[in-house]
Every structure is written in C-alpha cells, then in structure tokens.
Design a protein around this motif. Structure first.
Motif, mmCIF file in Angstrom:
data_model
loop_
_atom_site.group_PDB
_atom_site.id
_atom_site.type_symbol
_atom_site.label_atom_id
_atom_site.label_comp_id
_atom_site.label_asym_id
_atom_site.label_seq_id
_atom_site.Cartn_x
_atom_site.Cartn_y
_atom_site.Cartn_z
ATOM 1 N N PRO B 51 0.800 -1.223 0.000
ATOM 2 C CA PRO B 51 0.000 0.000 0.000
ATOM 3 C C PRO B 51 0.836 1.278 0.000
ATOM 4 C CG PRO B 51 -0.408 -1.305 2.007
ATOM 5 C CD PRO B 51 0.402 -2.141 1.081
ATOM 6 N N ASP B 52 1.923 1.318 0.781
ATOM 7 C CA ASP B 52 2.753 2.530 0.772
ATOM 8 C C ASP B 52 3.394 2.738 -0.591
ATOM 9 O OD1 ASP B 52 3.184 3.868 3.646
ATOM 10 O OD2 ASP B 52 2.777 1.736 3.890
ATOM 11 N N ILE B 54 2.156 1.696 -3.486
ATOM 12 C CA ILE B 54 1.106 2.085 -4.426
ATOM 13 C C ILE B 54 0.745 3.554 -4.264
ATOM 14 C CG2 ILE B 54 -1.370 1.791 -4.902
ATOM 15 C CD1 ILE B 54 -0.902 -1.265 -4.358
ATOM 16 N N HIS B 55 0.530 4.017 -3.025
ATOM 17 C CA HIS B 55 0.084 5.410 -2.941
ATOM 18 C C HIS B 55 1.233 6.391 -3.069
ATOM 19 C CE1 HIS B 55 0.823 6.969 1.155
ATOM 20 N NE2 HIS B 55 0.501 5.788 1.620
ATOM 21 N N GLY B 58 1.425 6.536 -6.820
ATOM 22 C CA GLY B 58 0.163 6.892 -7.454
ATOM 23 C C GLY B 58 -0.344 5.887 -8.465
ATOM 24 N N GLY B 59 0.066 4.629 -8.356
ATOM 25 C CA GLY B 59 -0.409 3.616 -9.293
ATOM 26 C C GLY B 59 -0.036 2.226 -8.825
ATOM 27 N N ILE B 60 -0.662 1.228 -9.477
ATOM 28 C CA ILE B 60 -0.495 -0.139 -8.983
ATOM 29 C C ILE B 60 0.564 -0.944 -9.733
ATOM 30 C CG2 ILE B 60 -2.835 -0.306 -8.060
ATOM 31 C CD1 ILE B 60 -3.587 -1.915 -10.575
ATOM 32 N N PHE B 61 1.010 -0.468 -10.900
ATOM 33 C CA PHE B 61 1.988 -1.256 -11.647
ATOM 34 C C PHE B 61 3.400 -0.781 -11.322
ATOM 35 C CE2 PHE B 61 -1.657 -1.317 -14.827
ATOM 36 C CZ PHE B 61 -2.139 -2.531 -14.369
ATOM 37 N N ARG B 86 5.831 -3.721 -16.755
ATOM 38 C CA ARG B 86 4.704 -3.795 -15.833
ATOM 39 C C ARG B 86 4.854 -5.019 -14.930
ATOM 40 N NH1 ARG B 86 -1.662 -4.539 -17.453
ATOM 41 N NH2 ARG B 86 -1.421 -2.466 -18.341
ATOM 42 N N VAL B 90 -0.269 -6.190 -6.315
ATOM 43 C CA VAL B 90 -1.613 -6.298 -5.727
ATOM 44 C C VAL B 90 -1.967 -7.733 -5.347
ATOM 45 C CG1 VAL B 90 -4.081 -6.055 -6.253
ATOM 46 C CG2 VAL B 90 -2.490 -4.237 -6.886
ATOM 47 N N VAL B 143 -6.475 -4.333 -14.003
ATOM 48 C CA VAL B 143 -7.697 -4.015 -13.270
ATOM 49 C C VAL B 143 -8.635 -3.277 -14.210
ATOM 50 C CG1 VAL B 143 -8.697 -2.831 -11.285
ATOM 51 C CG2 VAL B 143 -6.428 -3.858 -11.103
ATOM 52 N N GLU B 144 -9.843 -3.799 -14.367
ATOM 53 C CA GLU B 144 -10.812 -3.183 -15.271
ATOM 54 C C GLU B 144 -11.594 -2.085 -14.556
ATOM 55 O OE1 GLU B 144 -13.007 -6.527 -16.834
ATOM 56 O OE2 GLU B 144 -11.136 -7.534 -17.356
#
Lengths: 275, 202
Positions: B51-52, B54-55, B58-61, B86, B90, B143-144
């Motif tokens: 989580p740290d 990702i935020h 500012g993105g998940i990849f 990529r 997650v 992620v859709e």
C-alpha cells in the motif's frame, strides 16, 4: 484553598464528572445508545470515534458491526485478526485476488491468509472504499501536516494501529496492509490511482463476523487524500448480536470461491468444537 | 564483484543486498512469476509495504523508477531498469489455503509461494507474522473499470530482466512461484537468475 487541594476534594471533583457527554465517546452499556438501528438486536458496542483516533474490540462470531461516516470525512482503516490466533489475519491480497475484484462493497468477503472468512460485508450505502493504499504513516504525515505522532493533531493511522495492536498483545510486525472504508480510490486503465473521496455524510457499511475476530479501527484521513489540511470527522461504531452466514444464505453460495471459503471456515470451526 | 545464482523452478532464494548494490532478476525462460519480499536487513519489522508503494507512486503497476516503500514509508529499493514494463504488487502470494478457494481443494497438495517464504524466512527468524502482501515480478494483473482483476498471460519473454538498487542494507526473500493453475507461469514454472553487483561494479 482550591477544592482539589485535598484527596477528598480531588476525588469529589473527579466523581462529579460522571455523566458528562462528549461528541466522541463509547456508551457503556451499549444498550443505552440513544438511537439503535432498526435491524439491531442486542447492542454490544456503541461508540463514536473522534477524527484522528482509534478503537478496538473483540467480536463474537455472528456479530454485525456497522460503521457510519457521520459528517462525510471519516475514514475507517480496519484490520481483522482471528481472536486468540493473530497469526491468522486479514489478507488484502487474497481478498482482492480470490474474489477477482479490487473494490470493496456489499457481498465481499474479508479473507484471512488461511483460506477462510474473517468477516463479510453485508451492507454498504457508501460505495467508496479502498483495499490498495493502506493507512498513513508517521513519516508521511509529518511531511504533509507537520506531525504524525499519536499525541499530535494529525496522528498517522499506522501509529494508532500500533497502539490498538499493543492493547491486544500484538506488535508493529503484526500489522499487515489494512482496508479503508468511506474514502475511495479508483484505478485507471494504466494503473494510476484516482482519489474519489467520500460519498458524503451518513454512509454506512455493515460487516458480519464469521469467526471470533479482533477488530482494530483507526479513523484518520486516507493517505491519498490530496487536501493540505488534516480533515478527519467522527466515525460511529455500532455492533449487535446476529447470526453468522449459514449454508443456504445467498451470500454462502454467491460465488464458488466464497462458498469454498465458507466451507473451509465451517470445517475449521467444527473441528475446534466452536460451531 | 558479481554473484550469480540460478534459482530452480519452484525453489526459494534469499540474500542480503547492501546499500548501493544492485540485484538483477532475469526471467530465463519467460513468463515466470517471481514472488518477492524485502526487509530492512537490520530491523525486519520494517518491511515492504504494497500500500505505501502504491500510494507513494500513485499507481499499482511497478516499473523503472518505482520505489519499493516500507511500512514506515521509507525507501527500501528502486527499480533502475526494466525490460518488461509492468509488474504486480496487488495479487500477493499463492498459498495452499488460498489455492483451495481459487481452484478447488484438489490443489491443496501443490507447493506454493507462502511455503517458500516461510521456509526461507525461517533461516532469519522470520515467521508467518512477517509475511505481507508481496511483489510479483513478471506477473500481469490488469484491473478493469469495475474493479475486476485477475492474473492473465504475462508480458515477459525469455531473457528479459529487471534491476533493483538497494537504498539501504536489505534482506530479500524470493519464491520462484510454483503455481501451475493460472497463466502467471504459463502453467509451467521455470528457473530464474539472481545477480548481485557491487556498488563499484554498477
């Protein structure tokens, strides 16, 4: 001489405070809560958690827990542990991966890392939640707001979780990634995050404990909240006796993955003599 | 100074990587998921936080430039080169237990990443409470719009690699994913190579 200069006087002064009311406080016993929800049976937990504060409780299997964002700027960061067996705990990665969805909402099961259900989301009127960004940290809150320590005006969620964890015999290493309710994040096609903020005042989410669980809650701003000011408003927490999800309930069979999670949980509880 | 180790299909691996050193992970045969955890080598309560990370970015990849953040929001490692573009942070690790939910109880006897992490972590006194959501290098999890996500065919190819620079002394645990029920390994786990290069050799 001041009235509190003696032990008698100090005691009388302290005792005279009983019955005082604050906006954020637990109501004990919970059944004295003034406005119990219609669906509630016997209330077992009734509390208003201040912005920038935390709470924790152990809930019996079958208890329902309703969180309400009273003024529109609560954010309930939440962790779950199997009570008495904290090595079985919320696994956010399994929760989103097993259920094929990154977003939280009604019908989502909060899975442990043992292929079992800790709690289920049985109602949701807010629709803006987050399973990806976790909670805030001392370093980040100090950068953004000037301080992130628990005694400050801008406490970090992780610092509050450390305190709530310690009161349940747990250490910082026992804090896995957490969920956040009432402040959401959307994922764009390229993977970028978009902060959605709150759905507004009055939104609620109801969880049902599917095992005995230790619940830790920190009510602090979402880490992706772009506002320069620390905005955190009170969170209402109500819990009442209800019934765990049973075979035949729609949620039990809603998905094949969920059905196997409920089956695993039932097998475990049966073997333990708990159900 | 450079050390190279081939991690066999399904196996685990670990090493300390000193500040300034780089770790290169090479996908020898293509489309092999490499489950990865990283800890501060001197205080393992400070460990990778999905989580740290990702935020913070500012993105998940994850890709070149991604900084792997700790649960205290400090930098552990930085991706300095990436031939794929990529990677996933997650989906976490497969376990025997989660496999029973994802595929059915018939998969319970199969080896899984959590078991690799537990076996490898035990060498350092790390146990189950020390496992958190991990990185899956070379794994593709789109992620859709409605939040639907899933592990799909990988984007990697034989010989592609990525390189991480240690921002402090770190302990790295790797599970060379043994999963055979989804496309993350092309349904056939294969070997990968770990190369550690000293700061001077970079």
């Amino acid at each position: 001489m001041a009235a509190t200069a003696t032990t008698d006087g100090a005691r009388a002064h302290a005792r005279a405070q009983e019955g005082a009311r604050a906006e954020a406080m637990p109501v004990v016993p919970a059944r004295d809560w003034q406005d119990p929800p219609r669906e509630a049976g016997h209330l077992v937990w009734a509390e208003t958690v201040a912005g920038g504060n935390y709470t924790h409780r152990v809930l019996a299997r079958g208890t329902e827990l309703r969180l309400t964002d009273l003024h529109g700027d609560a954010c309930a960061h939440l962790l779950l542990y199997a009570d008495g067996r904290p090595w079985e705990r919320l696994n956010v990665a399994d929760t989103v991966k097993v259920q094929w969805n990154a977003y939280l909402g009604e019908g989502v099961l909060l899975l442990s890392d043992q292929g079992r259900v800790l709690a289920s989301v049985v109602a949701d009127t807010a629709g803006r939640h987050d399973a990806l960004c976790g909670t805030s940290t001392l370093v980040r809150n100090t950068e953004r707001y000037g301080d992130g320590s628990p005694q400050s005006a801008s406490p970090a969620g992780r610092e509050l979780f450390k305190l709530a964890a310690a009161k349940n015999g747990l250490e910082p290493r026992d804090l896995p990634p957490s969920l956040s309710f009432f402040q959401g994040v959307e994922i764009q096609g390229d993977g970028a995050l978009g902060f959605t903020g709150s759905a507004g005042p009055g939104g609620s989410v109801t969880l049902r404990a599917e095992q005995d669980v230790t619940v830790l809650i920190a009510n602090v701003p979402h880490p992706a909240d772009p506002r320069p000011r620390y905005v955190s408003t009170p969170l209402e927490v109500l819990a009442w006796r209800a019934t765990a999800t049973r075979p035949g309930d729609p949620l039990w069979d809603a998905t094949p993955e969920g059905r196997r999670a409920f089956l695993n949980t039932a097998e475990f509880l049966t073997a333990r003599g708990l159900a | 100074m450079s050390t190279k180790t081939v991690v066999a299909a399904r196996a685990s691996w670990s090493s300390t990587v000193r500040e300034g050193e780089t770790l290169t992970i090479t996908d020898l045969h293509g489309n092999q998921a490499v489950d990865f955890l990283v800890y501060d080598a001197h205080d393992t309560s400070v460990r990778y936080s999905a989580p740290d990370t990702i935020h913070a970015q500012g993105g998940i990849f994850l890709t070149t430039g991604s900084v792997l953040m700790s649960n205290e929001h400090t930098a552990l490692m930085t991706v300095t080169a990436d031939g794929v573009g990529r990677h996933d942070t997650v989906g976490g690790a497969c376990s025997k237990e989660s496999n029973t939910l994802r595929y059915g109880h018939h998969t319970y006897a199969q080896h899984a990443c959590v078991d690799n992490f537990l076996a490898e972590g035990a060498r350092y006194g790390l146990g189950k409470r020390d496992l958190v959501s991990n990185i899956n290098w070379y794994m593709n999890v789109p992620v859709e719009k409605d939040g639907t996500l899933g592990i799909v065919d990988g984007l990697s190819a034989p010989g592609l690699s990525l390189t991480l620079r240690a921002e402090r002394d770190v302990l790295v645990l790797v599970s060379n994913c043994p999963q055979i029920n989804n496309p993350c390994n092309g349904f056939e786990p294969t070997a990968v190579r770990m190369t550690i290069d000293g700061a001077d050799a970079a």
